[in-house]
Each structure stands twice: as C-alpha cells, then as structure tokens.
Write an enzyme that holds these catalytic residues in place. Structure first.
Site, PDB file in Angstrom:
ATOM      1  N   HIS A   1      19.786  58.549  69.178  1.00 54.39           N
ATOM      2  CA  HIS A   1      20.407  57.703  68.160  1.00 54.39           C
ATOM      3  C   HIS A   1      21.835  57.406  68.586  1.00 54.39           C
ATOM      4  O   HIS A   1      22.517  58.258  69.160  1.00 54.39           O
ATOM      5  CB  HIS A   1      20.424  58.429  66.806  1.00 54.39           C
ATOM      6  CG  HIS A   1      21.452  57.902  65.852  1.00 54.39           C
ATOM      7  ND1 HIS A   1      22.681  58.516  65.677  1.00 54.39           N
ATOM      8  CD2 HIS A   1      21.457  56.811  65.042  1.00 54.39           C
ATOM      9  CE1 HIS A   1      23.376  57.836  64.790  1.00 54.39           C
ATOM     10  NE2 HIS A   1      22.669  56.798  64.392  1.00 54.39           N
TER      11      HIS A   1
ATOM     12  N   VAL B   1      27.905  52.484  66.530  1.00 53.18           N
ATOM     13  CA  VAL B   1      29.338  52.181  66.555  1.00 53.18           C
ATOM     14  C   VAL B   1      29.591  51.189  65.438  1.00 53.18           C
ATOM     15  O   VAL B   1      28.827  50.237  65.263  1.00 53.18           O
ATOM     16  CB  VAL B   1      29.803  51.619  67.918  1.00 53.18           C
ATOM     17  CG1 VAL B   1      29.950  52.730  68.939  1.00 53.18           C
ATOM     18  CG2 VAL B   1      28.858  50.547  68.442  1.00 53.18           C
ATOM     19  N   ARG B   2      30.646  51.387  64.686  1.00 58.96           N
ATOM     20  CA  ARG B   2      30.858  50.562  63.499  1.00 58.96           C
ATOM     21  C   ARG B   2      32.351  50.363  63.214  1.00 58.96           C
ATOM     22  O   ARG B   2      33.197  51.123  63.699  1.00 58.96           O
ATOM     23  CB  ARG B   2      30.174  51.199  62.286  1.00 58.96           C
ATOM     24  CG  ARG B   2      30.593  52.635  62.018  1.00 58.96           C
ATOM     25  CD  ARG B   2      29.730  53.284  60.949  1.00 58.96           C
ATOM     26  NE  ARG B   2      30.139  54.667  60.707  1.00 58.96           N
ATOM     27  CZ  ARG B   2      29.676  55.697  61.364  1.00 58.96           C
ATOM     28  NH1 ARG B   2      28.772  55.536  62.321  1.00 58.96           N
ATOM     29  NH2 ARG B   2      30.091  56.920  61.092  1.00 58.96           N
TER      30      ARG B   2
ATOM     31  N   HIS C   1      26.001  65.993  77.106  1.00 62.44           N
ATOM     32  CA  HIS C   1      27.325  66.352  76.592  1.00 62.44           C
ATOM     33  C   HIS C   1      28.424  66.080  77.609  1.00 62.44           C
ATOM     34  O   HIS C   1      29.561  65.775  77.219  1.00 62.44           O
ATOM     35  CB  HIS C   1      27.335  67.812  76.138  1.00 62.44           C
ATOM     36  CG  HIS C   1      26.784  67.998  74.768  1.00 62.44           C
ATOM     37  ND1 HIS C   1      27.569  67.932  73.642  1.00 62.44           N
ATOM     38  CD2 HIS C   1      25.512  68.219  74.336  1.00 62.44           C
ATOM     39  CE1 HIS C   1      26.812  68.106  72.568  1.00 62.44           C
ATOM     40  NE2 HIS C   1      25.560  68.285  72.968  1.00 62.44           N
TER      41      HIS C   1
ATOM     42  N   HIS D   1      18.682  72.079  53.857  1.00 61.76           N
ATOM     43  CA  HIS D   1      17.471  72.606  53.224  1.00 61.76           C
ATOM     44  C   HIS D   1      16.531  73.258  54.231  1.00 61.76           C
ATOM     45  O   HIS D   1      15.637  74.010  53.846  1.00 61.76           O
ATOM     46  CB  HIS D   1      16.746  71.497  52.456  1.00 61.76           C
ATOM     47  CG  HIS D   1      16.200  70.407  53.320  1.00 61.76           C
ATOM     48  ND1 HIS D   1      16.993  69.431  53.885  1.00 61.76           N
ATOM     49  CD2 HIS D   1      14.926  70.124  53.723  1.00 61.76           C
ATOM     50  CE1 HIS D   1      16.246  68.605  54.581  1.00 61.76           C
ATOM     51  NE2 HIS D   1      14.986  68.996  54.514  1.00 61.76           N
TER      52      HIS D   1
ATOM     53  N   GLY E   1      23.180  46.896  49.198  1.00 56.63           N
ATOM     54  CA  GLY E   1      22.223  45.800  49.120  1.00 56.63           C
ATOM     55  C   GLY E   1      21.813  45.275  50.472  1.00 56.63           C
ATOM     56  O   GLY E   1      21.498  44.099  50.622  1.00 56.63           O
ATOM     57  N   GLY E   2      21.818  46.148  51.466  1.00 54.61           N
ATOM     58  CA  GLY E   2      21.449  45.740  52.810  1.00 54.61           C
ATOM     59  C   GLY E   2      19.964  45.440  52.933  1.00 54.61           C
ATOM     60  O   GLY E   2      19.184  45.615  51.996  1.00 54.61           O
ATOM     61  N   ARG E   3      19.573  44.989  54.109  1.00 55.55           N
ATOM     62  CA  ARG E   3      18.183  44.613  54.367  1.00 55.55           C
ATOM     63  C   ARG E   3      17.366  45.872  54.643  1.00 55.55           C
ATOM     64  O   ARG E   3      17.560  46.544  55.646  1.00 55.55           O
ATOM     65  CB  ARG E   3      18.131  43.667  55.556  1.00 55.55           C
ATOM     66  CG  ARG E   3      16.744  43.125  55.867  1.00 55.55           C
ATOM     67  CD  ARG E   3      16.851  42.038  56.922  1.00 55.55           C
ATOM     68  NE  ARG E   3      15.557  41.436  57.218  1.00 55.55           N
ATOM     69  CZ  ARG E   3      14.759  41.836  58.204  1.00 55.55           C
ATOM     70  NH1 ARG E   3      15.128  42.839  58.984  1.00 55.55           N
ATOM     71  NH2 ARG E   3      13.611  41.230  58.428  1.00 55.55           N
TER      72      ARG E   3
END
Length: 301
Positions: free
Chosen positions: A108, A111-112, A147, A177, A260-262
């Site tokens: 996974h 970047v945002r 790493h 959990h 409200g994303g897709r």
C-alpha cells in the site's frame, strides 16, 4: 509557512500515477490498468485505475483524486480541531496491490496534500502519506530491503525523519482488536508542514518516487515461487486482517466516506477474495506460525 503551489502538487500526483501504473503493468506482464474518470457532485473528481486478473496481481488499483468541500470531515479534524468548519481541497494518489502468489506481499502507498481555508485567514496546508508492506510468508531480506529504501528516501531530510515516521507507521497500521500489526510497516506521516513548502514538497516526492523500485524488487524476486492450496488459503485468511483495518481504522477510507467521496474508488483497496475462519490457529513450527514473529515492532535497518 510559505505559499503552497497547488498546481505543481497536482501535476506531480498525475505524473506519479502514470509512472507507477506503467511500472506495475510491466511487472505484471499480463493485464493492464483500466481507467475510470469520475466527477464528484460536491466538487472535484479523479481518475481510478484498476488492474484485475493479471499474471502477478489478482487485483490492484492506483487512484488519483482532487476534491473540494465546504467543511472538513470529522476524520480530518480529529487531530486538528482548530480546522473544523474550514473549506478544504484534498488531492493525492493512493494505491493497493494484491498479488495472487502468497509469497508476494501486498503493498500500500499513499501521498496526499490538503489545504484548509477560511475567509480572512491564511490557508493552512500540509502533506501526508507513506507506504507499508503486508507479507503472508515473509522473508527477512525483503523486509530489510523495504525499510532500507524507506530510510534512504528520508535521509536527505534529517536523521530523525525515518525513525520518527517508521514508528508512526508501526503505531498506525495496528489492529487493537487483534493485538497485532497489519504487516511489517514502512513509513507513515501526516500533518507535515514543519518545513517551508518547497522542502516539504521535495520530501513528499522523495517518498512517492521511492515506492515503485522498492516494491518491484521484491515482486520480481518472489513472483515465480511455487505454492499450493495451503498457502493460498492462508493468504485469503490473512487478507481478512487487511479488510478489518481498512474498514474500521483507516483514515483515508473514513475521510473518503465522510466527505461524500466515490465509494467504488474508496473501497478499491479491498481484495477480491478473502476468508474468515473461526478461531483458526497455525500448526506449531509451520511456515504460517512464523508470520507472528515478523509482525512485531523491530528495527529492520
């Protein structure tokens, strides 16, 4: 903070999506990504790219999105309550690759970039992202190489960066959990604006650009390993942990749903096949039991 160049970030994200998709298609050698462009009624849109039933990858997706909103979702203000009520724009590239061979790990990366605005005040911007590895039959050398790549990407920006963001990753990709880690970690960072814009953006690019070489090297090494039904069933069982984390804890999933994303793009990260077995336990001394030893916080490099 210096003024953010939003268009430069967007251009980089679009280019990164192209680069990663091309590299993964070449690595798979079979299926290609199918693109689905979409628009969000509240503002913005994106392009989702999904690969399915390839020679190496059973399912994978590499998404780009750039969305706007009048009020920050709760998931985005939980750690920064002072931003509640601000309008926002958020963009990024997010991907998950699920190989068919159980000896190849799931990976996974994300970047945002966020900008929160309020009339009469300076915009607040920050970067986030990282990447992590989820093996089913892990190899020590692969974990070390993964790493080392993360560390090398961080080193130009300070000696403390890799240890700090590795620790954050270990703590974030954890299932309380189950009392276990999702995988062997990597990097995770959020709310990153401690440097000026140019330096922060350069750091983000270093992380984004380092993902494909790091993951490709592992896939190339393991993709032709022989496996049988036992390994396949264990992979499907362990994928259940991935689903549990993404639906219960993942900030990106929560942000997407709350803003409200897709839905199709948000849930693209889920594997195509998965199983849950009641109170399943590995045989003593088996390959499957060895995974528990890898799902521990440790210094890999």
């Amino acid at each position: 903070m210096t003024e953010a160049d939003i268009q430069a970030v967007k251009n980089y994200f679009l280019s990164l999506q192209d680069t990663i998709c091309s590299g993964l298609e070449e690595l798979d050698g079979g299926a290609g990504f199918v693109e689905d462009s979409w628009q969000r009624p509240e503002g913005g849109g994106g392009r989702s790219r999904v690969l399915a039933d390839g020679k190496v990858f059973e399912k994978g997706g590499v998404n780009f999105s750039h969305v706007f909103g009048e009020s920050m979702p709760k998931s985005a203000t939980a750690h920064r309550p002072q931003l509640a009520g601000r309008s926002f724009q958020a963009m990024g590239v997010s991907l998950v690759m699920h190989p068919e061979n159980p000896y190849v790990p799931t990976s996974h990366a994300n970047v945002r970039f966020f900008v929160a605005e309020k009339p009469g005040e300076e915009p607040v911007w920050w970067f986030g992202g990282g990447y992590d590895l989820t093996p089913y039959y892990p190899f020590e050398e692969d974990c070390v190489a993964w790493h080392q790549s993360a560390k090398s990407a961080c080193e130009p920006f300070g000696e403390d960066v890799y240890p700090r963001f590795k620790k954050w990753c270990d703590e974030y990709f954890y299932l309380p959990h189950r009392d276990e880690a999702r995988g062997v970690g990597g990097l995770f960072f959020d709310d990153f604006n401690e440097q000026d814009f140019e330096s922060s953006f350069k750091f983000l690019r270093s992380i984004g650009d380092s993902y494909l070489p790091a993951y490709s090297a592992i896939v190339e090494k393991r993709k032709d390993t022989d496996y049988g039904d036992r390994q396949r069933q264990f992979q499907l069982y362990r994928r259940g942990r991935y689903v549990e984390f993404n639906l219960v804890y993942d900030r990106g999933t929560l942000f997407g749903l709350q803003s409200g994303g897709r839905t199709e793009s948000i849930l693209m990260s889920l594997p195509p096949l998965v199983r849950w077995d009641y109170d399943w336990q590995p045989e003593a001394g088996s390959e499957e039991e060895k995974l528990a030893g890898f799902l521990q916080v440790k210094d890999w490099v």
